[in-house]
Design a protein around this motif. Structure first.
Motif, PDB file in Angstrom:
ATOM      1  N   GLY A   1       0.832  -1.196   0.000  1.00  0.00           N
ATOM      2  CA  GLY A   1       0.000   0.000   0.000  1.00  0.00           C
ATOM      3  C   GLY A   1       0.862   1.238   0.000  1.00  0.00           C
ATOM      4  N   PRO A   2       0.246   2.408   0.087  1.00  0.00           N
ATOM      5  CA  PRO A   2       1.014   3.649   0.067  1.00  0.00           C
ATOM      6  C   PRO A   2       1.717   3.897   1.406  1.00  0.00           C
ATOM      7  CG  PRO A   2      -1.313   4.113   0.338  1.00  0.00           C
ATOM      8  CD  PRO A   2      -1.201   2.634   0.101  1.00  0.00           C
ATOM      9  N   VAL A   3       2.916   4.471   1.333  1.00  0.00           N
ATOM     10  CA  VAL A   3       3.627   4.869   2.556  1.00  0.00           C
ATOM     11  C   VAL A   3       2.900   6.080   3.117  1.00  0.00           C
ATOM     12  CG1 VAL A   3       5.781   5.759   3.525  1.00  0.00           C
ATOM     13  CG2 VAL A   3       5.849   4.039   1.719  1.00  0.00           C
ATOM     14  N   THR A   4       2.435   5.959   4.351  1.00  0.00           N
ATOM     15  CA  THR A   4       1.652   7.036   4.951  1.00  0.00           C
ATOM     16  C   THR A   4       2.273   7.605   6.220  1.00  0.00           C
ATOM     17  OG1 THR A   4       0.302   5.349   6.032  1.00  0.00           O
ATOM     18  CG2 THR A   4      -0.545   6.271   3.983  1.00  0.00           C
ATOM     19  N   GLY A   5       3.321   6.978   6.723  1.00  0.00           N
ATOM     20  CA  GLY A   5       3.956   7.471   7.935  1.00  0.00           C
ATOM     21  C   GLY A   5       5.273   6.773   8.196  1.00  0.00           C
ATOM     22  N   GLU A   6       5.901   7.162   9.285  1.00  0.00           N
ATOM     23  CA  GLU A   6       7.155   6.558   9.720  1.00  0.00           C
ATOM     24  C   GLU A   6       7.045   6.222  11.198  1.00  0.00           C
ATOM     25  OE1 GLU A   6      10.291   9.267   8.776  1.00  0.00           O
ATOM     26  OE2 GLU A   6      10.078   8.938   6.628  1.00  0.00           O
ATOM     27  N   VAL A   7       7.843   5.270  11.612  1.00  0.00           N
ATOM     28  CA  VAL A   7       7.796   4.835  12.993  1.00  0.00           C
ATOM     29  C   VAL A   7       9.216   4.551  13.481  1.00  0.00           C
ATOM     30  CG1 VAL A   7       7.489   2.376  12.458  1.00  0.00           C
ATOM     31  CG2 VAL A   7       6.535   3.278  14.541  1.00  0.00           C
ATOM     32  N   SER A   8       9.456   4.808  14.754  1.00  0.00           N
ATOM     33  CA  SER A   8      10.715   4.418  15.391  1.00  0.00           C
ATOM     34  C   SER A   8      10.400   4.035  16.829  1.00  0.00           C
ATOM     35  CB  SER A   8      11.732   5.558  15.343  1.00  0.00           C
ATOM     36  OG  SER A   8      11.288   6.636  16.107  1.00  0.00           O
ATOM     37  N   PHE A   9      11.055   2.991  17.302  1.00  0.00           N
ATOM     38  CA  PHE A   9      10.856   2.612  18.697  1.00  0.00           C
ATOM     39  C   PHE A   9      12.024   1.811  19.232  1.00  0.00           C
ATOM     40  CE2 PHE A   9       8.164  -0.139  16.078  1.00  0.00           C
ATOM     41  CZ  PHE A   9       8.584  -1.414  16.407  1.00  0.00           C
ATOM     42  N   HIS A  10      12.049   1.697  20.554  1.00  0.00           N
ATOM     43  CA  HIS A  10      13.077   0.964  21.272  1.00  0.00           C
ATOM     44  C   HIS A  10      12.376  -0.139  22.057  1.00  0.00           C
ATOM     45  CE1 HIS A  10      16.738   0.021  23.225  1.00  0.00           C
ATOM     46  NE2 HIS A  10      16.406   0.527  24.391  1.00  0.00           N
TER      47      HIS A  10
ATOM     48  N   THR B   1       7.579   6.226  18.630  1.00  0.00           N
ATOM     49  CA  THR B   1       6.914   7.401  18.084  1.00  0.00           C
ATOM     50  C   THR B   1       6.468   7.117  16.659  1.00  0.00           C
ATOM     51  OG1 THR B   1       8.301   8.848  19.426  1.00  0.00           O
ATOM     52  CG2 THR B   1       7.162   9.857  17.569  1.00  0.00           C
ATOM     53  N   LEU B   2       5.210   7.427  16.383  1.00  0.00           N
ATOM     54  CA  LEU B   2       4.655   7.389  15.038  1.00  0.00           C
ATOM     55  C   LEU B   2       4.694   8.809  14.486  1.00  0.00           C
ATOM     56  CD1 LEU B   2       2.864   6.290  12.654  1.00  0.00           C
ATOM     57  CD2 LEU B   2       0.893   6.847  14.107  1.00  0.00           C
ATOM     58  N   THR B   3       5.181   8.985  13.265  1.00  0.00           N
ATOM     59  CA  THR B   3       5.133  10.273  12.583  1.00  0.00           C
ATOM     60  C   THR B   3       4.111  10.141  11.470  1.00  0.00           C
ATOM     61  OG1 THR B   3       7.457  10.657  13.066  1.00  0.00           O
ATOM     62  CG2 THR B   3       6.465  12.015  11.347  1.00  0.00           C
ATOM     63  N   TYR B   4       3.029  10.936  11.574  1.00  0.00           N
ATOM     64  CA  TYR B   4       1.917  10.818  10.633  1.00  0.00           C
ATOM     65  C   TYR B   4       1.220  12.166  10.492  1.00  0.00           C
ATOM     66  CZ  TYR B   4      -2.703   9.418   8.910  1.00  0.00           C
ATOM     67  OH  TYR B   4      -3.861   9.310   8.192  1.00  0.00           O
ATOM     68  N   GLY B   5       1.004  12.607   9.279  1.00  0.00           N
ATOM     69  CA  GLY B   5       0.267  13.841   9.039  1.00  0.00           C
ATOM     70  C   GLY B   5       0.878  15.080   9.660  1.00  0.00           C
ATOM     71  N   GLY B   6       2.209  15.149   9.703  1.00  0.00           N
ATOM     72  CA  GLY B   6       2.862  16.325  10.250  1.00  0.00           C
ATOM     73  C   GLY B   6       2.889  16.392  11.767  1.00  0.00           C
ATOM     74  N   ARG B   7       2.545  15.299  12.423  1.00  0.00           N
ATOM     75  CA  ARG B   7       2.546  15.262  13.890  1.00  0.00           C
ATOM     76  C   ARG B   7       3.271  14.004  14.345  1.00  0.00           C
ATOM     77  NH1 ARG B   7      -0.933  19.080  15.837  1.00  0.00           N
ATOM     78  NH2 ARG B   7      -1.104  18.169  17.885  1.00  0.00           N
ATOM     79  N   SER B   8       3.713  14.024  15.597  1.00  0.00           N
ATOM     80  CA  SER B   8       4.329  12.835  16.180  1.00  0.00           C
ATOM     81  C   SER B   8       3.437  12.334  17.314  1.00  0.00           C
ATOM     82  CB  SER B   8       5.741  13.137  16.684  1.00  0.00           C
ATOM     83  OG  SER B   8       5.701  14.072  17.731  1.00  0.00           O
TER      84      SER B   8
ATOM     85  N   VAL C   1      13.397   1.176  13.166  1.00  0.00           N
ATOM     86  CA  VAL C   1      12.872   2.277  12.359  1.00  0.00           C
ATOM     87  C   VAL C   1      12.190   1.668  11.152  1.00  0.00           C
ATOM     88  CG1 VAL C   1      14.570   3.992  13.091  1.00  0.00           C
ATOM     89  CG2 VAL C   1      15.046   2.580  11.107  1.00  0.00           C
ATOM     90  N   GLY C   2      11.126   2.331  10.683  1.00  0.00           N
ATOM     91  CA  GLY C   2      10.441   1.767   9.541  1.00  0.00           C
ATOM     92  C   GLY C   2       9.404   2.676   8.930  1.00  0.00           C
ATOM     93  N   LYS C   3       8.771   2.153   7.923  1.00  0.00           N
ATOM     94  CA  LYS C   3       7.715   2.834   7.181  1.00  0.00           C
ATOM     95  C   LYS C   3       6.371   2.228   7.548  1.00  0.00           C
ATOM     96  CE  LYS C   3      10.592   5.163   4.537  1.00  0.00           C
ATOM     97  NZ  LYS C   3      10.854   6.538   4.774  1.00  0.00           N
TER      98      LYS C   3
END
Length: 174
Positions: free
Chosen positions: A29-38, A54-61, A82-84
């Protein structure tokens, strides 16, 4: 003649590799956000994983916690992922239970990747770096819970934009 056929073969091979790469990502599907976690994982037959990210989506975290279980694993490891994020339509669809088939063989330091999906069709493709000593080859169930109290706008410097305005200094009077 031989040189031309080698070039044609090389062009076809490169085109095939490019199209396979493009096709491999399209089912996600389309890439809609980014994610990083520990996360940390501790296992003795059945294992437990916990962490935060933290999820980064729509200009917000959006901060979140993650926890879950795995079968057929032994050891301890921790690391950064880290991922998409794919197919995320609403931030509420991110929370939930994700399923993945994982394999890990970490002794000291290891690098790996995983693909997870939840019941809302949201998919996460991760690259992670782990340290510790852990061996796992099993299905894994991870539950992500969004922290509802805090969502922050991203700083202007980290947002990407298609056009950037440049300022021209005003002329100085002599």
């Amino acid at each position: 003649m031989r040189s031309a056929s080698v070039r044609v073969f090389a062009a076809v091979a490169l085109g095939s590799i490019w199209s396979l790469t493009a096709c491999a990502q399209s089912p996600l599907g389309p890439v809609t956000g980014e994610v990083s976690f520990h996360t940390h994982s501790a296992d003795l037959g059945v294992g437990y994983t916990w962490g935060q990210g933290t999820l980064t989506y729509g200009g917000r975290s959006y901060p979140f916690t993650i926890k879950g279980a795995a079968a057929a694993a032994i050891g301890y490891s921790s690391g950064v992922s880290v991922g998409k994020v794919y197919n995320l339509q609403r931030v509420e669809d991110f929370a939930g239970t994700f399923w993945a088939l994982t394999g890990e063989a970490t002794v000291g330091r290891g690098v790996s990747g995983v693909l997870m999906e939840n019941d809302n069709g949201v998919r996460i493709r991760l690259d992670y770096t782990r340290s510790g000593a852990r061996f796992a080859a099993s299905p894994e169930r991870l539950t992500i819970k969004l922290d509802q109290t805090a969502s922050k706008p991203l700083p202007a410097a980290s947002k990407t934009s298609v056009t950037q305005k440049t300022s021209v200094p005003a002329p100085q009077k002599l």
